[in-house]
Each structure stands twice: as C-alpha cells, then as structure tokens.
Design a protein around this motif. Sequence first.
Motif: not given
Length: 99
Positions: A1-27
């Motif tokens: 399954m191949t996706g749009d390569p232009g979406l990969q940076p956006e998915r990565t940014r969203l993943a880092w934002r979710r990580t920060l949100l989870a660590l904020t809750g833990v903190t």
Amino acid sequence: MTGDPGLQPERTRLAWRRTLLALTGVTVLLVRLAFADGRAGATVAGLAVLGWLGVLAVTWRRATGTGTRRAQRWSFPLTALAAAGFALLGFVLVVRGLR
C-alpha cells in the motif's frame, strides 16, 4: 500500500504532537501525586516538569519542522528517556504511598 509521500511529514508532526500531549498528561498526574508526598514529592514534581520541558523543546521543533538534523537525531532517544524517567518517578511515588 503506497500513500501520498507528501503526507508523511504531516503524519510525523501529528505523531510528535500526540506524544507531547501524552507526556503532558503524565506530567500533570505525576505533579498531582507528588504534591501529596511533601518535600520529596516536590523534588519528584520538579524532575517531572524539567523532563517535560526538555521533551517540549525537542518535540516542538519536530512538530513544527524547524529543528536541525542534529536536534532531530536526538528527539527519539530523549523522548524515550523521559518516558522511562516518568515511569520510574511514578513507581517511586506508588511505592512511597504504599508504606
């Protein structure tokens, strides 16, 4: 399954934002638990907030795409170390509370 390569940076940014949100809750939870533990708890809360600030600095650059290559190389290990540190701090708080 191949996706749009232009979406990969956006998915990565969203993943880092979710990580920060989870660590904020833990903190927030760690700080809340720590303040019920007196002076030692204040130390734990301070360590948790310092760890969160470090992760915030790194993940913000990753999430906004403004980080240098060198900073991006350290983002995953720093985040993993902070998550492990939060788990250790939480364990210490739980063990102290069981006494």
